[in-house]
Design an enzyme around this catalytic site. Structure first.
Site, PDB file in Angstrom:
ATOM      1  N   SER A  71      14.819  14.438  18.870  1.00  0.00           N
ATOM      2  CA  SER A  71      13.962  15.266  18.013  1.00  0.00           C
ATOM      3  C   SER A  71      14.445  16.714  18.012  1.00  0.00           C
ATOM      4  O   SER A  71      14.125  17.488  17.112  1.00  0.00           O
ATOM      5  CB  SER A  71      12.518  15.209  18.510  1.00  0.00           C
ATOM      6  OG  SER A  71      12.413  15.849  19.768  1.00  0.00           O
ATOM      7  N   ARG A  76      14.090  14.754  36.501  1.00  0.00           N
ATOM      8  CA  ARG A  76      13.006  13.763  36.393  1.00  0.00           C
ATOM      9  C   ARG A  76      13.261  12.549  37.282  1.00  0.00           C
ATOM     10  O   ARG A  76      12.315  11.920  37.752  1.00  0.00           O
ATOM     11  CB  ARG A  76      12.800  13.329  34.932  1.00  0.00           C
ATOM     12  CG  ARG A  76      12.369  14.465  34.079  1.00  0.00           C
ATOM     13  CD  ARG A  76      11.575  14.127  32.864  1.00  0.00           C
ATOM     14  NE  ARG A  76      11.473  15.343  32.080  1.00  0.00           N
ATOM     15  CZ  ARG A  76      10.658  16.355  32.353  1.00  0.00           C
ATOM     16  NH1 ARG A  76       9.833  16.294  33.382  1.00  0.00           N
ATOM     17  NH2 ARG A  76      10.663  17.438  31.610  1.00  0.00           N
ATOM     18  N   SER A 120       9.315  23.321  27.265  1.00  0.00           N
ATOM     19  CA  SER A 120       9.473  23.229  25.811  1.00  0.00           C
ATOM     20  C   SER A 120       8.905  24.466  25.119  1.00  0.00           C
ATOM     21  O   SER A 120       9.520  25.013  24.197  1.00  0.00           O
ATOM     22  CB  SER A 120       8.775  21.973  25.293  1.00  0.00           C
ATOM     23  OG  SER A 120       9.429  20.841  25.794  1.00  0.00           O
ATOM     24  N   ASP A 165      10.022  11.140  28.340  1.00  0.00           N
ATOM     25  CA  ASP A 165      10.356  11.812  29.602  1.00  0.00           C
ATOM     26  C   ASP A 165       9.604  11.174  30.776  1.00  0.00           C
ATOM     27  O   ASP A 165       9.961  11.389  31.934  1.00  0.00           O
ATOM     28  CB  ASP A 165      10.022  13.311  29.546  1.00  0.00           C
ATOM     29  CG  ASP A 165      10.990  14.094  28.647  1.00  0.00           C
ATOM     30  OD1 ASP A 165      11.944  13.490  28.124  1.00  0.00           O
ATOM     31  OD2 ASP A 165      10.777  15.312  28.472  1.00  0.00           O
ATOM     32  N   ARG A 196      26.293  15.405  26.122  1.00  0.00           N
ATOM     33  CA  ARG A 196      25.106  14.926  25.387  1.00  0.00           C
ATOM     34  C   ARG A 196      25.285  15.133  23.880  1.00  0.00           C
ATOM     35  O   ARG A 196      25.954  16.067  23.452  1.00  0.00           O
ATOM     36  CB  ARG A 196      23.848  15.648  25.911  1.00  0.00           C
ATOM     37  CG  ARG A 196      23.517  15.254  27.347  1.00  0.00           C
ATOM     38  CD  ARG A 196      22.300  15.974  27.888  1.00  0.00           C
ATOM     39  NE  ARG A 196      21.091  15.663  27.135  1.00  0.00           N
ATOM     40  CZ  ARG A 196      19.928  16.294  27.313  1.00  0.00           C
ATOM     41  NH1 ARG A 196      19.822  17.271  28.212  1.00  0.00           N
ATOM     42  NH2 ARG A 196      18.876  15.955  26.603  1.00  0.00           N
ATOM     43  N   ARG A 210      19.200   7.443  31.867  1.00  0.00           N
ATOM     44  CA  ARG A 210      17.978   7.227  32.665  1.00  0.00           C
ATOM     45  C   ARG A 210      17.629   5.756  32.835  1.00  0.00           C
ATOM     46  O   ARG A 210      17.004   5.392  33.835  1.00  0.00           O
ATOM     47  CB  ARG A 210      16.812   8.022  32.063  1.00  0.00           C
ATOM     48  CG  ARG A 210      16.989   9.513  32.323  1.00  0.00           C
ATOM     49  CD  ARG A 210      15.893  10.350  31.710  1.00  0.00           C
ATOM     50  NE  ARG A 210      15.972  11.725  32.226  1.00  0.00           N
ATOM     51  CZ  ARG A 210      15.292  12.747  31.729  1.00  0.00           C
ATOM     52  NH1 ARG A 210      14.476  12.581  30.710  1.00  0.00           N
ATOM     53  NH2 ARG A 210      15.403  13.945  32.268  1.00  0.00           N
TER      54      ARG A 210
HETATM   55  O1  LIG Z   1      11.869  19.630  22.014  1.00  0.00           O
HETATM   56  C1  LIG Z   1      11.653  19.548  23.215  1.00  0.00           C
HETATM   57  O2  LIG Z   1      11.170  20.503  23.880  1.00  0.00           O
HETATM   58  C2  LIG Z   1      11.956  18.288  23.915  1.00  0.00           C
HETATM   59  C3  LIG Z   1      12.215  17.144  23.187  1.00  0.00           C
HETATM   60  C4  LIG Z   1      12.492  15.845  23.828  1.00  0.00           C
HETATM   61  O3  LIG Z   1      13.870  15.578  23.697  1.00  0.00           O
HETATM   62  P1  LIG Z   1      14.532  14.445  22.729  1.00  0.00           P
HETATM   63  O4  LIG Z   1      13.839  14.469  21.440  1.00  0.00           O
HETATM   64  O5  LIG Z   1      15.952  14.884  22.679  1.00  0.00           O
HETATM   65  O6  LIG Z   1      14.369  13.127  23.420  1.00  0.00           O
HETATM   66  C5  LIG Z   1      12.137  15.823  25.311  1.00  0.00           C
HETATM   67  O7  LIG Z   1      12.721  14.699  25.923  1.00  0.00           O
HETATM   68  C6  LIG Z   1      12.606  17.079  25.999  1.00  0.00           C
HETATM   69  O8  LIG Z   1      12.276  17.065  27.366  1.00  0.00           O
HETATM   70  C7  LIG Z   1      11.950  18.291  25.384  1.00  0.00           C
HETATM   71  C1  LIG Z   2      15.250  15.377  28.299  1.00  0.00           C
HETATM   72  C2  LIG Z   2      14.871  16.468  28.942  1.00  0.00           C
HETATM   73  O1  LIG Z   2      15.349  17.717  28.759  1.00  0.00           O
HETATM   74  P1  LIG Z   2      16.254  18.442  27.665  1.00  0.00           P
HETATM   75  O2  LIG Z   2      16.576  17.439  26.592  1.00  0.00           O
HETATM   76  O3  LIG Z   2      15.415  19.565  27.171  1.00  0.00           O
HETATM   77  O4  LIG Z   2      17.467  18.912  28.405  1.00  0.00           O
HETATM   78  C3  LIG Z   2      13.815  16.410  30.000  1.00  0.00           C
HETATM   79  O5  LIG Z   2      13.333  17.487  30.403  1.00  0.00           O
HETATM   80  O6  LIG Z   2      13.451  15.316  30.452  1.00  0.00           O
END
Ligand SMILES: O=C(O)C1=C[C@@H](OP(=O)(O)O)[C@@H](O)[C@H](O)C1
Ligand SMILES: C=C(OP(=O)(O)O)C(=O)O
Length: 448
Positions: free
Chosen positions: A188, A404, A42, A332, A140, A363
């Site tokens: 988010s 994951r 991230s 996650d 997605r 998931r």
């Molecule tokens: O902003 C980010 O770096 C992330 C936000 C999250 O995603 P969502 O908000 O789409 O669930 C998380 O699950 C992802 O691994 C990283």
């Molecule tokens: C949801 C994930 O990744 P991203 O949304 O960044 O592809 C994750 O890393 O579990």
């Protein structure tokens, strides 16, 4: 593509290649180890994109060398940027919001961060691009983000039968700024995306959240980093309304922190084997929400030391269940918890994670199919699962092309003989070195 068929095009030169199966041997005794975790996905992808937009040079350290970062860097290079990678260091010449290559294909790989953040950053510049992702990324959701970017002035034409996903054609002369209403209930990253682009709009951008934000902490990570690169933002802790001034970013030196999501698999290894694992390079003060997974482990009977150097988890003789937990803010780790749950002494209810059906795999379906295949009772709901205690049987598992899923399955293998995982290379999305790290803490992981 069937759910189980891997999209190998999305594996990068940094990936773990040519491995068909991973087999994990349950260790003879508890896992006792100290470990260093690689950089955060991230933070890596935010820093790359913010530094690319910024005025001047940035030097980033602690880069995560994984597929998500690789495709982000490649996309920036395709846009004409100079991105120099030297081990864990990256030097980027920022373009101050003006993308050198104003046409062509931008490929995001499988990364939700790259797909959502770079699409937004592009929209704030000027050009005409075809943006697409991996097969799964093209499925997605992007709708809320695309609608917000359109409201701010971008011209977006879907390039498939679905209006709310990649691929898209993005034509833009910049974002005009103003007010935009957005939902944070699905991801988010939509909010983070608009925020990251906002300093390069022609006027301030005000975002109002119409409902709630799943995994709000990631938006705080975005705001913190934007401020560190010089952005001027008004936002309260609840993040219901945010306003970003049109001041751009300034390049800088930036240290990327370790990945709390990756750390969780190593804490889980201690939890499951009655052992001890200290992650040396993470603090409980991080904004990364997954660090709070140690509190869930404490509820299961683990002893957690958050005050020393790093964070240490000690596993109990018997993991405890018998509780309901919302994983919404650290979703996650839903898979990790679901795969620890059979080893607890009572059922565990996981709630409020419907949005993870839109991640690298569905998931919740992956949890249920995996556990049922291993003989474990599990109930599936739209927004969660209940997992019952039992001894999982060693079988051959699909990793669903989801890093994951594979990493959490591998941890289960510490207590399940003859467990094998197909296509373990999918860990490369965020941790190509995962099996090496497992070996480092004393696990016999066989890759063939
Ligand atoms: O902003 C980010 O770096 C992330 C936000 C999250 O995603 P969502 O908000 O789409 O669930 C998380 O699950 C992802 O691994 C990283
Ligand atoms: C949801 C994930 O990744 P991203 O949304 O960044 O592809 C994750 O890393 O579990």
């Amino acid at each position: 593509m069937s759910e189980h068929e891997a999209d190998l095009q999305a594996r990068s030169p940094w990936a773990l290649h040519d491995v068909k199966t991973a087999t994990i041997e349950p260790p003879d005794g508890p896992i006792e180890a100290d470990v260093l975790i690689p950089g955060s996905k991230s933070f890596t992808n935010r820093a790359l994109i913010v530094a690319a937009l910024a005025q001047g040079t940035s030097r980033l350290s602690g880069l995560l060398r994984s597929d998500d970062a690789y495709w982000c860097i490649e996309a920036l290079r395709a846009l004409g940027l100079s991105v120099d990678v030297d081990g864990e260091f990256v030097t980027i010449q920022g373009v101050d919001g003006i993308w050198p290559n104003t046409q062509g294909r931008v490929y995001t790989g499988a990364g939700g961060t790259t797909a959502r953040f770079l699409t937004s950053a592009l929209a704030a510049g000027a050009g005409d691009w075809f943006v697409e992702g991996s097969k799964r990324m093209n499925e997605r959701p992007m709708g809320v983000l695309l609608t917000a970017l359109q409201a701010l002035g971008a011209d977006i034409t879907p390039q498939s039968e679905r209006p709310d996903t990649l691929p898209i054609r993005l034509k833009t002369t910049g974002l005009h700024g103003g007010r935009v209403q957005m939902s944070g209930a699905v991801s988010s990253q939509f909010i983070s995306g608009v925020l990251i682009a906002a300093p390069y709009a022609k006027a301030p951008v005000a975002i109002e959240i119409v409902d709630h934000i799943v995994q709000r902490a990631y938006v705080h990570i975005t705001l913190d980093m934007m401020r560190e690169f010089g952005a001027v933002i008004e936002a309260d802790e609840s993040l219901s309304a945010m306003r970003v001034a049109a001041t751009g970013y300034k390049g800088r030196e930036y240290e990327i922190e370790a990945d709390a999501s990756t750390a969780c698999y190593f804490w889980a290894a201690a939890a499951l084997t009655g052992g001890r694992v200290r992650v040396q390079n993470l603090s409980y003060q991080t904004r990364q929400p997954d660090v709070r997974f140690v509190d869930v482990l404490a509820r299961m009977g683990c002893v957690v030391d958050k005050d020393g150097h790093g964070i240490e988890v000690r596993g109990p003789k018997q993991l405890q269940g018998g509780f309901t937990v919302s994983m919404k803010e650290m979703s996650d780790q839903t898979l990790t918890l679901a795969f620890l749950a059979p080893f607890a002494d009572a059922p565990i209810d996981i709630i409020e994670v419907e949005h993870i059906r839109h991640h690298e795999s569905d998931r919740l379906a992956a949890i249920c199919e995996t556990l049922r295949k291993m003989g474990i009772r599990v109930e599936e709901r739209a927004d969660g699962v209940t997992v019952y205690p039992g001894q999982p049987q060693g079988v051959r598992l699909s990793s669903y092309d989801d890093h994951r899923v594979a990493m959490a399955q591998a941890i289960m293998g510490l207590r399940v003989a003859n467990l094998s995982i197909d296509d373990p290379g999918c860990v490369s999305k965020t941790c190509p070195m995962f099996f090496d790290k497992l070996r480092e803490i004393g696990v016999n992981a066989h890759l063939v």
